[in-house]
Design an enzyme around this catalytic site. Structure first.
Site, PDB file in Angstrom:
ATOM      1  N   TRP A 166      -4.635  -0.533   4.038  1.00  0.00           N
ATOM      2  CA  TRP A 166      -3.847   0.572   4.321  1.00  0.00           C
ATOM      3  C   TRP A 166      -3.245  -0.411   5.751  1.00  0.00           C
ATOM      4  O   TRP A 166      -4.581  -1.282   6.530  1.00  0.00           O
ATOM      5  CB  TRP A 166      -4.415   2.052   5.170  1.00  0.00           C
ATOM      6  CG  TRP A 166      -4.471   2.553   5.463  1.00  0.00           C
ATOM      7  CD1 TRP A 166      -3.136   3.748   5.562  1.00  0.00           C
ATOM      8  CD2 TRP A 166      -3.816   3.151   7.004  1.00  0.00           C
ATOM      9  NE1 TRP A 166      -3.128   4.617   6.358  1.00  0.00           N
ATOM     10  CE2 TRP A 166      -3.326   3.923   7.314  1.00  0.00           C
ATOM     11  CE3 TRP A 166      -4.303   1.829   8.201  1.00  0.00           C
ATOM     12  CZ2 TRP A 166      -2.735   3.934   8.839  1.00  0.00           C
ATOM     13  CZ3 TRP A 166      -4.270   2.102   9.434  1.00  0.00           C
ATOM     14  CH2 TRP A 166      -3.376   3.413   9.984  1.00  0.00           C
TER      15      TRP A 166
ATOM     16  N   SER B  53       3.593  11.100   7.717  1.00  0.00           N
ATOM     17  CA  SER B  53       3.959  11.838   6.985  1.00  0.00           C
ATOM     18  C   SER B  53       4.829  12.959   7.556  1.00  0.00           C
ATOM     19  O   SER B  53       4.771  12.978   9.014  1.00  0.00           O
ATOM     20  CB  SER B  53       3.046  12.208   6.216  1.00  0.00           C
ATOM     21  OG  SER B  53       1.949  11.533   5.753  1.00  0.00           O
TER      22      SER B  53
ATOM     23  N   TRP C 125       0.225  -1.735  -0.137  1.00  0.00           N
ATOM     24  CA  TRP C 125      -0.259  -0.031   0.465  1.00  0.00           C
ATOM     25  C   TRP C 125       0.689   1.108   0.093  1.00  0.00           C
ATOM     26  O   TRP C 125       2.097   1.477   0.638  1.00  0.00           O
ATOM     27  CB  TRP C 125      -0.495   0.051   1.247  1.00  0.00           C
ATOM     28  CG  TRP C 125      -1.276   1.219   1.471  1.00  0.00           C
ATOM     29  CD1 TRP C 125      -0.699   2.252   2.404  1.00  0.00           C
ATOM     30  CD2 TRP C 125      -2.596   1.536   1.145  1.00  0.00           C
ATOM     31  NE1 TRP C 125      -2.124   3.012   2.091  1.00  0.00           N
ATOM     32  CE2 TRP C 125      -3.597   3.260   1.720  1.00  0.00           C
ATOM     33  CE3 TRP C 125      -3.541   1.487   0.717  1.00  0.00           C
ATOM     34  CZ2 TRP C 125      -4.212   3.723   1.795  1.00  0.00           C
ATOM     35  CZ3 TRP C 125      -5.436   2.170   0.686  1.00  0.00           C
ATOM     36  CH2 TRP C 125      -5.370   3.488   1.008  1.00  0.00           C
ATOM     37  N   MET C 126       0.203   2.666  -0.749  1.00  0.00           N
ATOM     38  CA  MET C 126       0.844   3.497  -0.779  1.00  0.00           C
ATOM     39  C   MET C 126      -0.073   4.959  -0.284  1.00  0.00           C
ATOM     40  O   MET C 126      -1.229   4.866  -1.114  1.00  0.00           O
ATOM     41  CB  MET C 126       1.613   4.059  -2.411  1.00  0.00           C
ATOM     42  CG  MET C 126       2.362   5.315  -2.419  1.00  0.00           C
ATOM     43  SD  MET C 126       2.349   5.484  -3.714  1.00  0.00           S
ATOM     44  CE  MET C 126       3.593   4.860  -3.951  1.00  0.00           C
TER      45      MET C 126
ATOM     46  N   ASP D 233      -0.327   9.036   0.968  1.00  0.00           N
ATOM     47  CA  ASP D 233       0.909   9.965   0.873  1.00  0.00           C
ATOM     48  C   ASP D 233       2.742   9.932   0.966  1.00  0.00           C
ATOM     49  O   ASP D 233       2.892   9.771   0.946  1.00  0.00           O
ATOM     50  CB  ASP D 233       0.959  10.795   2.233  1.00  0.00           C
ATOM     51  CG  ASP D 233      -0.631  11.358   3.046  1.00  0.00           C
ATOM     52  OD1 ASP D 233      -1.491  10.817   2.280  1.00  0.00           O
ATOM     53  OD2 ASP D 233      -0.901  12.014   4.059  1.00  0.00           O
TER      54      ASP D 233
ATOM     55  N   GLN E 163       4.354   7.161   2.090  1.00  0.00           N
ATOM     56  CA  GLN E 163       3.367   6.332   3.639  1.00  0.00           C
ATOM     57  C   GLN E 163       2.926   4.827   2.607  1.00  0.00           C
ATOM     58  O   GLN E 163       2.473   4.667   1.707  1.00  0.00           O
ATOM     59  CB  GLN E 163       1.724   6.919   4.097  1.00  0.00           C
ATOM     60  CG  GLN E 163       1.916   8.035   4.631  1.00  0.00           C
ATOM     61  CD  GLN E 163       2.322   8.064   5.711  1.00  0.00           C
ATOM     62  OE1 GLN E 163       2.093   7.735   6.706  1.00  0.00           O
ATOM     63  NE2 GLN E 163       4.148   8.456   5.607  1.00  0.00           N
TER      64      GLN E 163
ATOM     65  N   ARG F 220       0.281  16.875  12.893  1.00  0.00           N
ATOM     66  CA  ARG F 220       0.616  15.690  11.304  1.00  0.00           C
ATOM     67  C   ARG F 220       1.184  16.732  11.169  1.00  0.00           C
ATOM     68  O   ARG F 220       0.867  17.417  10.601  1.00  0.00           O
ATOM     69  CB  ARG F 220       0.134  14.310  11.992  1.00  0.00           C
ATOM     70  CG  ARG F 220      -1.309  14.390  11.183  1.00  0.00           C
ATOM     71  CD  ARG F 220      -2.087  13.478  11.010  1.00  0.00           C
ATOM     72  NE  ARG F 220      -3.399  13.823  10.337  1.00  0.00           N
ATOM     73  CZ  ARG F 220      -4.698  13.495  11.506  1.00  0.00           C
ATOM     74  NH1 ARG F 220      -4.843  13.572  12.488  1.00  0.00           N
ATOM     75  NH2 ARG F 220      -5.887  13.633  10.569  1.00  0.00           N
ATOM     76  N   ASP F 221       2.048  16.014  10.486  1.00  0.00           N
ATOM     77  CA  ASP F 221       2.887  16.251   9.251  1.00  0.00           C
ATOM     78  C   ASP F 221       3.208  17.157   9.252  1.00  0.00           C
ATOM     79  O   ASP F 221       2.756  18.409   8.349  1.00  0.00           O
ATOM     80  CB  ASP F 221       1.210  16.294   7.361  1.00  0.00           C
ATOM     81  CG  ASP F 221       0.113  14.911   7.705  1.00  0.00           C
ATOM     82  OD1 ASP F 221       0.967  13.672   7.799  1.00  0.00           O
ATOM     83  OD2 ASP F 221      -1.047  15.546   7.655  1.00  0.00           O
TER      84      ASP F 221
END
Length: 494
Positions: free
Chosen positions: A63, A99, A36-37, A39, A55, A167-168
């Protein structure tokens, strides 16, 4: 030191990835090595190459516990997989390495900043994710997590900030060598905002300000912020969750938002002057940008939609791909996007037609393919008698096709994959309003096996969608209700 969890992930992806043949992947869009891929992470230029992390759940094409996959490229189109960079193997990220971003340190090492996730029990039952910001430093292949992790925690949040939606991080270097960073956050009632932090060394960070606030306008939590200077303006890109439609500018669900403006000279806060969607199609989310060595601001996004992840081939060992990297500019207060110029080096087998009359359905010899770059300019055959509709249908055979259509009386373009072969009753159509310029429209259509990206009027709008039509469906037809004249230039991409 490489953990056992990371060694296991690297061994699994190497063995399983070798079983996937090139023909089962996109030609020039990065896809998950295995599994799975989602962000894009750490999009950067380092040691003479473009690096793109992502990700990643290597063990399943759905996921799961987030790792960081890793690939490098010299031209942003041909990618080489490197071993996975991060695995959830520490107390502060045991439930996921979410991320983040990458910058180069003064000593030439590369610093990664990412969100560590730990699930904690809720008083009322169940669990919730506590999110913190963490650091790893390495040489472009192997990365060691910082002993001081996490470097930003709930103690570093401003009043009312949620530690469960924090996050991120997206970093940059200032001219004086210091570090800046924006992080997505929301209030306790999930109203999105972007926080700004500063650091002298990239490891020790302090809260600077709330850079921007949603105030109930664009969805809820703001994910994956990116903040940069472009053509004399400050640009903030975020991905809001749970958006509501506003005309044809924004649609339901998780979207992408561009805010254009500048900083208040006294407070440093971002002052908005304009807002717009980043992509008006179906599959585009969580974009991230870099500043290329030649000064271009280049953006790449996850070419998927959280609400349409069931549109897939279940038996495939990989799921998820990135968009074509795009060069950004600001023109007349709008964000424009163009495919990276490196794509032109892949062009071959040029076919060109000029002044083609279309009234009903029309096919042209040599205009076909699933890996192509095609430019179309359409206009009325008679300016006093405007055509009602123009469409190009691609990835087609006697049963399937995907289409881009334009209605000049409504000034709208529609991307429609309803007949692409999906058995799922999910989102298949999106529209946007365009400047038709007297019934004339310019469209650049880029196809790569499992996707379509439509650049309208030299990138004033972009519409993106994944498609999973059988690979042999490569027909292209043109249609007009009324009389239209078009110019077509088509290239194969090798």
């Amino acid at each position: 030191m490489t953990s056992q969890a990371l060694r296991d992930a690297r061994k699994y992806e190497e063995v399983t990835g070798q079983q996937i043949v090139d023909e089962e992947r996109p030609r020039f869009h990065l896809s998950a090595r295995v599994g799975w891929m989602n962000d894009p992470n750490g999009f950067s230029f380092y040691q003479g190459q473009y690096h793109l992390f992502y990700q990643y759940h290597p063990y399943d094409s759905h996921w799961g516990p987030m790792h960081w996959g890793h690939a490098v490229s010299r031209d942003l189109l041909v990618w080489e997989y490197l071993p996975a960079a991060l695995a959830p193997d520490a107390l502060y990220d045991r439930d996921g390495c979410f991320s983040g971003s990458a910058v180069e340190l003064d000593d030439k090492r590369q610093l990664l900043m990412y969100t560590g996730v730990v699930k904690e029990p809720c008083p009322e039952g169940g669990t919730r994710e506590v999110q913190t910001q963490c650091i790893a430093i390495g040489d472009g292949t192997d990365y060691d997590k910082c002993l001081e992790n996490p470097v930003l925690t709930r103690a570093d949040l401003p009043e009312g900030g949620s530690p469960f939606d924090f996050r991120d991080p997206k970093m940059w270097r200032e001219d004086d060598g210091t570090f800046g960073c924006v992080v997505g956050n929301c209030t306790e009632d999930r109203d999105g905002r972007v926080l700004e932090y500063r650091s002298g060394d990239g490891i020790h960070w302090s809260f600077e300000r709330i850079l921007a606030e949603n105030r109930g306008r664009f969805g809820k939590m703001w994910e994956c912020p990116d903040f940069f200077r472009l053509d004399g303006k400050d640009v903030l890109i975020v991905s809001p969750q749970d958006m509501l439609p506003r005309g044809m500018e924004y649609d339901n669900g998780n979207g992408t938002l561009c805010l254009i403006g500048g900083r208040d000279l006294k407070t440093g806060k971002f002052v908005e002057e304009a807002d717009q969607a980043v992509d008006y199609g179906i599959d585009f989310y969580a974009p991230q940008t870099l500043l290329a060595p030649d000064g271009r601001r280049i953006m790449i996004g996850w070419m998927q939609n959280w609400d349409t992840c069931n549109m897939r081939w279940e038996e495939k060992p990989w799921f998820g791909q990135m968009s074509l990297p795009r060069e950004l500019s600001i023109k007349e207060g709008r964000l424009y996007q163009q495919p990276v110029r490196e794509l032109e080096a892949l062009r071959r087998d040029r076919r060109e037609y000029r002044q083609v009359l279309v009234n009903g359905e029309r096919r042209l010899e040599g205009i076909c393919g699933r890996i192509i770059d095609m430019e179309i300019v359409v206009r009325p055959a008679d300016k006093g008698d405007m055509y009602h509709k123009f469409a190009v249908r691609f990835a087609g055979n006697e049963r399937f096709h995907t289409a881009v259509s334009f209605r000049p009386h409504e000034n709208t373009v529609k991307l429609d994959r309803k007949f692409s072969g999906s058995p799922r009753a999910i989102l298949h159509q999106r529209r946007c309003r365009v400047d038709s310029r007297g019934g004339e429209l310019k469209v650049r259509l880029i196809l790569d096996r499992f996707s379509a990206e439509v650049f309208v009027n030299d990138g004033e709008q972009v519409m993106t969608a994944t498609i999973y039509t059988e690979p042999g469906a490569d027909g292209i037809t043109f249609f007009a209700d009324g009389e239209a004249v078009m110019d077509v230039v088509r290239y194969g991409l090798g």
